[in-house]
Scaffold this active site. Structure first.
Site, PDB file in Angstrom:
ATOM      1  N   GLU A 115       0.831  -1.193   0.000  1.00 25.53           N
ATOM      2  CA  GLU A 115       0.000   0.000   0.000  1.00 25.53           C
ATOM      3  C   GLU A 115       0.872   1.253   0.000  1.00 25.53           C
ATOM      4  O   GLU A 115       2.098   1.169   0.136  1.00 25.53           O
ATOM      5  CB  GLU A 115      -0.953  -0.008   1.203  1.00 25.53           C
ATOM      6  N   HIS A 240      -8.676   9.900   3.471  1.00 30.44           N
ATOM      7  CA  HIS A 240      -8.380   8.827   2.527  1.00 30.44           C
ATOM      8  C   HIS A 240      -8.610   9.358   1.124  1.00 30.44           C
ATOM      9  O   HIS A 240      -9.652   9.945   0.840  1.00 30.44           O
ATOM     10  CB  HIS A 240      -9.255   7.601   2.778  1.00 30.44           C
ATOM     11  N   ARG A 287      -0.735   8.929   1.993  1.00 28.55           N
ATOM     12  CA  ARG A 287      -2.104   9.408   1.822  1.00 28.55           C
ATOM     13  C   ARG A 287      -2.228  10.925   1.843  1.00 28.55           C
ATOM     14  O   ARG A 287      -3.061  11.497   1.147  1.00 28.55           O
ATOM     15  CB  ARG A 287      -2.994   8.793   2.914  1.00 28.55           C
ATOM     16  N   HIS A 348     -10.896  10.041   7.120  1.00 28.45           N
ATOM     17  CA  HIS A 348     -10.670   8.604   7.274  1.00 28.45           C
ATOM     18  C   HIS A 348     -10.133   8.201   8.643  1.00 28.45           C
ATOM     19  O   HIS A 348     -10.602   7.232   9.231  1.00 28.45           O
ATOM     20  CB  HIS A 348      -9.697   8.137   6.196  1.00 28.45           C
ATOM     21  N   ARG A 383      -0.520   8.753   9.363  1.00 29.01           N
ATOM     22  CA  ARG A 383      -0.464   7.304   9.570  1.00 29.01           C
ATOM     23  C   ARG A 383      -0.042   6.579   8.290  1.00 29.01           C
ATOM     24  O   ARG A 383      -0.570   6.833   7.216  1.00 29.01           O
ATOM     25  CB  ARG A 383      -1.840   6.800  10.007  1.00 29.01           C
TER      26      ARG A 383
END
Length: 518
Positions: A115, A240, A287, A348, A383
């Protein structure tokens, strides 16, 4: 009611602790309070997986630590990062022992995904419903333990601290339990406990447009704030990049980061692939970068959304990895074999929250916290994808280890009953719903992906008007879940705005136009 351990929240953080402590002490009572059904939590909607180092031939703890620190943009606690990453494989093994299933490849090894922000394939997953599978396994184990009681549809209104108790110094911060409302009957009662764990999840509904479920109203953060616990890093809201766009403005379905890891690319309304213009990692940038890039593209074009293009991918492989996403798109008349998926950033994840140390202790005695409601120092300013389930598992374990070695005698204090004398049942529910929508609009319009001091100060002015009206309503009305949630969301909104104004440097998920160096 008296319990040895009170857990507020039934996601991976709360359930992991509850199962561990109940297995250790079969003679001690564990009570789990959750405001919806027992399986409704942010955990349930976590699609991607658990980030752990399993393939040590290609991956390493050092690489995972480095990726986490890069994503956190210099604000991670390095010791916390090392601890969480190093403990990951052991906590993962426990999930397997409890019956959680994870996908395997043709060689019989775990099928690890990749990811945004990760340098290696290290995401253990179950299709595209990993959180749902972990929740299932933990609930199954919890129901096998007779000393665990789960109270669904029970809402924690407030923590009981010294200021509730006659003769106690209100400045001596100590927690003795919580006031809880049975939502089916309206009864409000006290649960006394010597060890209270906040595992109440996130705050996404404060923004309205979110990947979080409707229960994510920041209750734990707001309760802890009222109890005078230290709250930190609330300005770091992770958006997100790819929530499924809904023309009604209520998009909440997450198109997992793992889809981009699988090879999907982002295109603007003209079909141009724009991410390589912003970052050399393109769609696999972290992100914050992807969200800010999309936000910039939308501001330039005036479009309401961009697109995620999966049409070039191996469709058999896609449907095997992401069956839930594929079916959800079909429900919206999007066939990913030929159609691009309309996506937009949505609130998110909260990277800040209730401040805790490395064993999950808050700044209030007897009160512990883990999961998304906390600020552990792992995430820093942003994060790293799929580190959240890992964090919850590790901190739940650390709190368990600490409390398993601690005295757990319930303190002999006289907690007064909840007093709602003089209140009435409100007749104008429209006031709550109207103010809720106003708060959400303020947060989206003034406190979104890109902020400015002017917008933040304007948000405070608008929020002050709503807060005053809601506090008056709270004082004169019989308690309801919706009113309490609104009050909690207002508290969370204030914390985000105040701490945004305090930050003078752009870091990770926080971007303020006034902080750009000239």
């Amino acid at each position: 009611m008296i319990s040895d351990y009170l857990v507020i929240g039934s996601g991976v953080a709360g359930l992991t602790f509850a199962v561990k402590i109940a297995e250790k002490f079969s003679d001690r009572k564990v009570v789990i309070v959750t405001k919806a059904s027992e399986d409704e939590s942010n955990t349930k909607y976590a699609q991607g997986g658990v980030a752990i180092v399993l393939n040590k031939e290609e991956d390493s703890f050092k690489k995972h630590i480095k990726d986490t620190l890069i994503a956190g943009d210099g604000l991670c606690n390095k010791e916390v990062v090392k601890m969480v990453v190093n403990e990951g494989p052991d906590r993962f093994e426990e999930l397997l022992l409890w019956g959680a299933n994870f996908d395997a490849n043709d060689a019989g090894k775990f099928d690890l995904g990749k990811e945004g922000g990760h340098s290696e394939y290290r995401i253990a997953h179950h299709k595209d419903i990993t959180g749902f599978e972990i929740e299932r396994a933990l609930l199954t184990r919890a129901h096998q333990l007779p000393n665990i009681s789960i109270l669904p549809h029970h809402f924690a209104i407030d923590l009981v601290t010294n200021h509730h108790i006659e003769g106690k110094d209100p400045d001596d911060l100590c927690c003795y339990g919580a006031y809880v409302m049975n939502q089916n009957t309206g009864e409000i009662f006290t649960i006394k406990s010597n060890s209270i764990l906040l595992a109440s999840g996130g705050i996404g509904r404060v923004y309205g447009h979110t990947t979080n479920p409707v229960i994510a109203t920041g209750d734990g953060v707001a309760m802890a704030h009222r109890a005078k616990a230290r709250i930190r890093d609330m300005e770091f809201i992770q958006f997100h990049p790819t929530a499924l766009y809904d023309a009604k403005g209520e998009s909440s379905f997450l198109i997992s980061e793992a889809v981009r890891g699988f090879g999907a690319i982002l295109r603007n309304g003209k079909g141009y692939r724009f991410m390589p213009d912003y970052d050399e990692r393109a769609e696999l940038a972290s992100r914050d970068i992807v969200s800010q890039s999309i936000d910039n593209e939308l501001k330039k074009s005036g479009d309401s959304h961009v697109y995620l293009d999966c049409t070039h991918l191996d469709m058999d492989g896609f449907m095997a990895h992401f069956p839930n996403i594929y079916e959800k798109c079909l429900e919206h008349h999007i066939d990913i074999k030929t159609d691009w998926i309309p996506v937009v950033p949505a609130c998110h994840y909260l990277c800040g929250g209730v401040d805790v140390d490395m064993i999950g202790k808050t700044t209030i005695d007897n009160l512990y916290a883990c999961g998304e409601c906390t600020r552990t120092g792992l995430h820093g300013a942003n994060r790293l994808a799929s580190n959240s389930l890992l964090e919850a598992l590790v901190y739940a374990h650390n709190i368990y280890k600490h409390l398993a070695e601690s005295d757990n005698t319930v303190k002999d204090v006289n907690i007064p009953d909840w007093n709602d004398d003089g209140t009435v049942i409100p007749k104008e529910h429209v006031l709550v719903q109207h103010n809720l929508k106003q708060v959400q609009a303020i947060m989206r319009d003034y406190v979104g992906i890109v902020r400015s001091n002017k917008r933040l100060k304007s948000a405070l002015k608008h929020l002050d008007v709503i807060s005053s009206e809601v506090e008056d309503l709270y004082k004169e009305s019989r308690i309801s879940t919706t009113l309490c949630e609104l009050r909690n969301m207002i508290s969370v909104a204030y914390l985000i705005i105040w701490q945004s104004l305090e930050r003078t440097e752009n870091k990770g998920g926080y971007y303020n136009l006034d902080n750009i160096k000239k």
